[in-house]
Motif scaffolding. Structure first.
Motif, PDB file in Angstrom:
ATOM      1  N   SER A   1      34.837  60.084  44.415  1.00 38.65           N
ATOM      2  CA  SER A   1      35.005  59.967  42.970  1.00 38.65           C
ATOM      3  C   SER A   1      34.497  61.216  42.255  1.00 38.65           C
TER       4      SER A   1
ATOM      5  N   TRP B   1      35.103  48.819  42.028  1.00 38.29           N
ATOM      6  CA  TRP B   1      35.037  50.230  41.658  1.00 38.29           C
ATOM      7  C   TRP B   1      35.795  50.503  40.371  1.00 38.29           C
ATOM      8  N   ARG B   2      36.904  49.815  40.157  1.00 38.76           N
ATOM      9  CA  ARG B   2      37.660  50.002  38.907  1.00 38.76           C
ATOM     10  C   ARG B   2      36.819  49.561  37.702  1.00 38.76           C
TER      11      ARG B   2
ATOM     12  N   PHE C   1      35.063  55.113  47.968  1.00 33.71           N
ATOM     13  CA  PHE C   1      35.341  55.294  46.546  1.00 33.71           C
ATOM     14  C   PHE C   1      34.261  56.153  45.884  1.00 33.71           C
ATOM     15  N   GLY C   2      33.019  55.893  46.230  1.00 32.93           N
ATOM     16  CA  GLY C   2      31.913  56.617  45.617  1.00 32.93           C
ATOM     17  C   GLY C   2      31.890  58.089  45.961  1.00 32.93           C
TER      18      GLY C   2
ATOM     19  N   GLU D   1      34.237  52.352  37.108  1.00 35.53           N
ATOM     20  CA  GLU D   1      34.830  53.555  36.538  1.00 35.53           C
ATOM     21  C   GLU D   1      35.070  53.420  35.024  1.00 35.53           C
TER      22      GLU D   1
ATOM     23  N   PHE E   1      33.406  50.903  49.492  1.00 33.84           N
ATOM     24  CA  PHE E   1      32.578  51.279  48.349  1.00 33.84           C
ATOM     25  C   PHE E   1      32.057  52.706  48.520  1.00 33.84           C
TER      26      PHE E   1
END
Length: 236
Positions: A160, A229-230, A156-157, A233, A153
């Protein structure tokens, strides 16, 4: 200029090799046994793994993205951020790098007077009686899945459009330090199937028998993080 896939694979091999050699090396050479932390201590081992990720993130991040972990690669594949063919190359390279690092660590340790290959040798992961705090399989699986989820997480964060890319490597490394601080007594901390595979291959015995958990649980946690995460987003 487009980077060749072979260059990315080699970077992943070197990165994973470095992670396992620095992290497990700190644990084995400078201070931890299957029965608990010693020498460097829990904090020292935690920082060894975290700092290894930091330095590799800045060394090869621009080449391969510095996955150096099959759970990360599978999560990125789930999130649609890497193609399946390239993901396979990444994962194979990561397992090779981890195995080579464990081999080097084995050779280093074999030069120590009176050293013998123990049941959970070379920084192998495990659980149950005789390992760390003696936690059961449920605690081990939960720890590996949940902390891999949190680790991914953060990845991804920070990488991003909302994150600070220049600080991503540091944030990811610090997160791995925190993960180790909690998980070392439970499983020795994997959150990375390749990191577990290399040492277990040489140690054999229980380490190899219990390896499945350190493949399955991190993949479950990584895939879950990618799915969450998807969803985030897609939100406005």
């Amino acid at each position: 200029m487009e980077i060749k896939s072979s260059t990315k694979y080699f970077a992943e091999l070197i990165g994973t090799f470095s992670l396992v050699l620095f992290g497990c090396g700190a644990a084995v050479v400078a201070g931890v046994s299957a029965s608990g932390p010693a020498g460097l201590g829990l904090l020292g081992i935690s920082f060894a793994f975290g700092l290894a990720v930091v330095v590799m993130a800045y060394a090869i991040g621009g080449i391969s993205g510095c996955h150096i972990n099959p759970a990360i690669t599978v999560a990125m594949l789930t999130a649609g951020k890497i193609k399946s063919g390239e993901a396979v190359g990444y994962i194979v390279s990561q397992f090779i790098g981890a195995t080579l690092a464990a081999g080097v660590l084995y050779l280093l340790q074999s030069g120590s007077p009176g050293w013998e290959l123990g049941e959970y040798a070379l920084g192998s992961n495990g659980w149950g009686e005789g390992y760390g705090g003696g936690y059961n399989i449920t605690s081990a699986f939960l720890a590996e899945a949940v902390f891999t989820f949190l680790f991914l997480f953060v990845i991804f964060g920070t990488t991003s459009k909302w994150g600070n890319g220049t600080m991503a490597g540091l944030a990811i490394g610090v997160t791995l330090v925190l993960v180790h601080m909690v998980c070392i007594p439970i499983t020795g901390t994997s959150v990375n199937p390749a990191r577990s595979f290399g040492p277990a291959l040489f140690a054999g015995g229980k380490a190899l028998q219990q390896l499945w958990l350190f493949i399955v649980a991190p993949l479950v946690g990584g895939i879950a993080a990618a799915i969450v995460w998807r969803v985030l987003e897609k939100k406005p």
